[in-house]
Design a protein around this motif. Structure first.
Motif, PDB file in Angstrom:
ATOM      1  N   SER A 250      -6.947  -6.079  -3.798  1.00  0.00           N
ATOM      2  CA  SER A 250      -8.199  -6.066  -3.037  1.00  0.00           C
ATOM      3  C   SER A 250      -7.977  -6.256  -1.533  1.00  0.00           C
ATOM      4  CB  SER A 250      -9.130  -7.173  -3.545  1.00  0.00           C
ATOM      5  OG  SER A 250      -8.662  -8.455  -3.132  1.00  0.00           O
ATOM      6  N   LEU A 251      -6.758  -6.549  -1.123  1.00  0.00           N
ATOM      7  CA  LEU A 251      -6.510  -6.850   0.290  1.00  0.00           C
ATOM      8  C   LEU A 251      -6.622  -5.594   1.141  1.00  0.00           C
ATOM      9  CD1 LEU A 251      -3.492  -9.331   0.100  1.00  0.00           C
ATOM     10  CD2 LEU A 251      -5.943  -9.770  -0.144  1.00  0.00           C
ATOM     11  N   GLN A 252      -7.390  -5.706   2.218  1.00  0.00           N
ATOM     12  CA  GLN A 252      -7.524  -4.609   3.174  1.00  0.00           C
ATOM     13  C   GLN A 252      -7.274  -5.145   4.579  1.00  0.00           C
ATOM     14  OE1 GLN A 252     -10.904  -1.839   2.616  1.00  0.00           O
ATOM     15  NE2 GLN A 252     -11.498  -3.147   0.894  1.00  0.00           N
ATOM     16  N   PHE A 253      -6.435  -4.449   5.307  1.00  0.00           N
ATOM     17  CA  PHE A 253      -6.091  -4.866   6.657  1.00  0.00           C
ATOM     18  C   PHE A 253      -6.677  -3.890   7.671  1.00  0.00           C
ATOM     19  CE2 PHE A 253      -2.886  -6.660   3.872  1.00  0.00           C
ATOM     20  CZ  PHE A 253      -2.806  -7.967   4.321  1.00  0.00           C
ATOM     21  N   THR A 254      -7.071  -4.441   8.804  1.00  0.00           N
ATOM     22  CA  THR A 254      -7.601  -3.626   9.882  1.00  0.00           C
ATOM     23  C   THR A 254      -6.850  -3.972  11.166  1.00  0.00           C
ATOM     24  OG1 THR A 254      -9.619  -2.969  11.033  1.00  0.00           O
ATOM     25  CG2 THR A 254      -9.404  -5.299  10.480  1.00  0.00           C
TER      26      THR A 254
ATOM     27  N   SER B 219       0.829  -1.209   0.000  1.00  0.00           N
ATOM     28  CA  SER B 219       0.000   0.000   0.000  1.00  0.00           C
ATOM     29  C   SER B 219       0.865   1.261   0.000  1.00  0.00           C
ATOM     30  CB  SER B 219      -0.914   0.004   1.223  1.00  0.00           C
ATOM     31  OG  SER B 219      -0.148   0.155   2.405  1.00  0.00           O
TER      32      SER B 219
ATOM     33  N   GLU C 207       0.469   3.739   1.966  1.00  0.00           N
ATOM     34  CA  GLU C 207       0.759   4.017   3.372  1.00  0.00           C
ATOM     35  C   GLU C 207       2.005   3.263   3.827  1.00  0.00           C
ATOM     36  OE1 GLU C 207      -1.349   3.615   7.784  1.00  0.00           O
ATOM     37  OE2 GLU C 207      -2.379   2.899   5.992  1.00  0.00           O
TER      38      GLU C 207
ATOM     39  N   LEU D 221      -9.427  -7.806   6.588  1.00  0.00           N
ATOM     40  CA  LEU D 221     -10.826  -7.410   6.524  1.00  0.00           C
ATOM     41  C   LEU D 221     -11.606  -8.386   5.647  1.00  0.00           C
ATOM     42  CD1 LEU D 221     -12.523  -5.028   7.649  1.00  0.00           C
ATOM     43  CD2 LEU D 221     -12.224  -3.918   5.428  1.00  0.00           C
ATOM     44  N   ASN D 222     -12.781  -8.778   6.120  1.00  0.00           N
ATOM     45  CA  ASN D 222     -13.699  -9.654   5.375  1.00  0.00           C
ATOM     46  C   ASN D 222     -13.170 -11.083   5.217  1.00  0.00           C
ATOM     47  OD1 ASN D 222     -15.511  -7.484   4.968  1.00  0.00           O
ATOM     48  ND2 ASN D 222     -14.323  -6.809   3.181  1.00  0.00           N
TER      49      ASN D 222
ATOM     50  N   ARG E 124       1.188 -10.822   2.027  1.00  0.00           N
ATOM     51  CA  ARG E 124       0.303 -10.651   0.876  1.00  0.00           C
ATOM     52  C   ARG E 124       0.365 -11.866  -0.051  1.00  0.00           C
ATOM     53  NH1 ARG E 124      -1.631  -5.556  -0.380  1.00  0.00           N
ATOM     54  NH2 ARG E 124      -1.247  -4.027   1.265  1.00  0.00           N
TER      55      ARG E 124
END
Length: 232
Positions: A65-69, A25, A27, A79-80, A52
């Motif tokens: 599409s990967l999202q981390f929380t 990302s 960030e 996430l998800n 990843r």
């Protein structure tokens, strides 16, 4: 459970840096740019890329599409994907990642000289007494045995510094059996295993079950680079 490791001291780790940094990302890229030491940036990059790569392979998801929380104490999750659990650690030249269908914790530490008085703060009285009873040649390794086990448990619990280090204790005299006790709380994360990845390092994993990986799988950086390039 599966455990993977990357040796970031190999020349190809630096050689593939610029290509792989585009797979994380923005960030994360900015965070890597702020590191003062190149070794820290290498470890940070390969920890992210290794994770990843594993997620994309296991869940058949595209990297983009990967999202981390993160929970309130900073423990990351995907996430998800509530059934996919992971934990990452790095020290010295090694980056390691453990994945499972239950929460877990992993810690690796390079053996470096340390003031054993630190043990008075981070170990229980029983642990510290056992540490100081070790002969001079064994004490450093014993310190890091305790440290990595305690860190793996803290990371599995996911409560950060809210969990006092003196509130749980390990007994190592009967290894490979590892004694474990807690004071004032109960936990499901009571299974532990140590791995010998490198003679200059200590490594431990904590889980809610005893179905541990039999070995640590070392990932070839060239292979990682080729496969990650297809994960868009």
């Amino acid at each position: 459970m599966e455990i993977y490791a990357i040796d970031t001291s190999k020349p190809e780790a630096e050689r593939h840096y610029e290509l792989l940094v585009n797979q994380v990302s923005l960030e994360k890229q900015h965070k890597l740019d702020r590191f003062l030491h190149r070794e820290d940036a290498l470890r940070g990059l390969y920890a992210d890329v290794l994770l990843r790569w594993l997620v994309c392979r296991q869940l058949k998801m595209p990297n983009a599409s990967l999202q981390f929380t993160y929970n309130a104490f900073g423990k990351p999750s995907l996430l998800n994907a509530p059934a996919f659990h992971f934990n990452v650690s790095h020290s010295g030249k090694w980056v390691v990642c453990a994945i499972d269908d239950h929460p877990l914790g992993i810690d690796i530490e390079q053996l470096r000289p340390i003031d054993f008085e630190v043990g008075r703060v981070c170990f229980s009285d029983t642990e510290y007494d056992a540490l100081m009873q070790q002969d001079a040649e064994s004490r450093l390794a014993y310190f890091y045995d305790l440290w990595t086990l305690k860190e793996s448990f803290v990371k599995a619990e996911g409560q950060g510094l809210r969990l006092p280090l003196k509130s749980f204790s390990f007994e190592l005299e009967a290894r490979p059996s590892i004694g474990f006790t807690t004071e004032g709380f109960t936990t499901e994360y009571c299974h532990f295993k140590q791995y010998e990845l490198d003679p200059d390092y200590k490594m431990a994993v904590c889980a809610a079950h005893d179905h541990f990986a039999q070995e640590v799988q070392q990932v070839d950086i060239n292979t990682l680079r080729l496969e990650v390039a297809t994960l868009a």
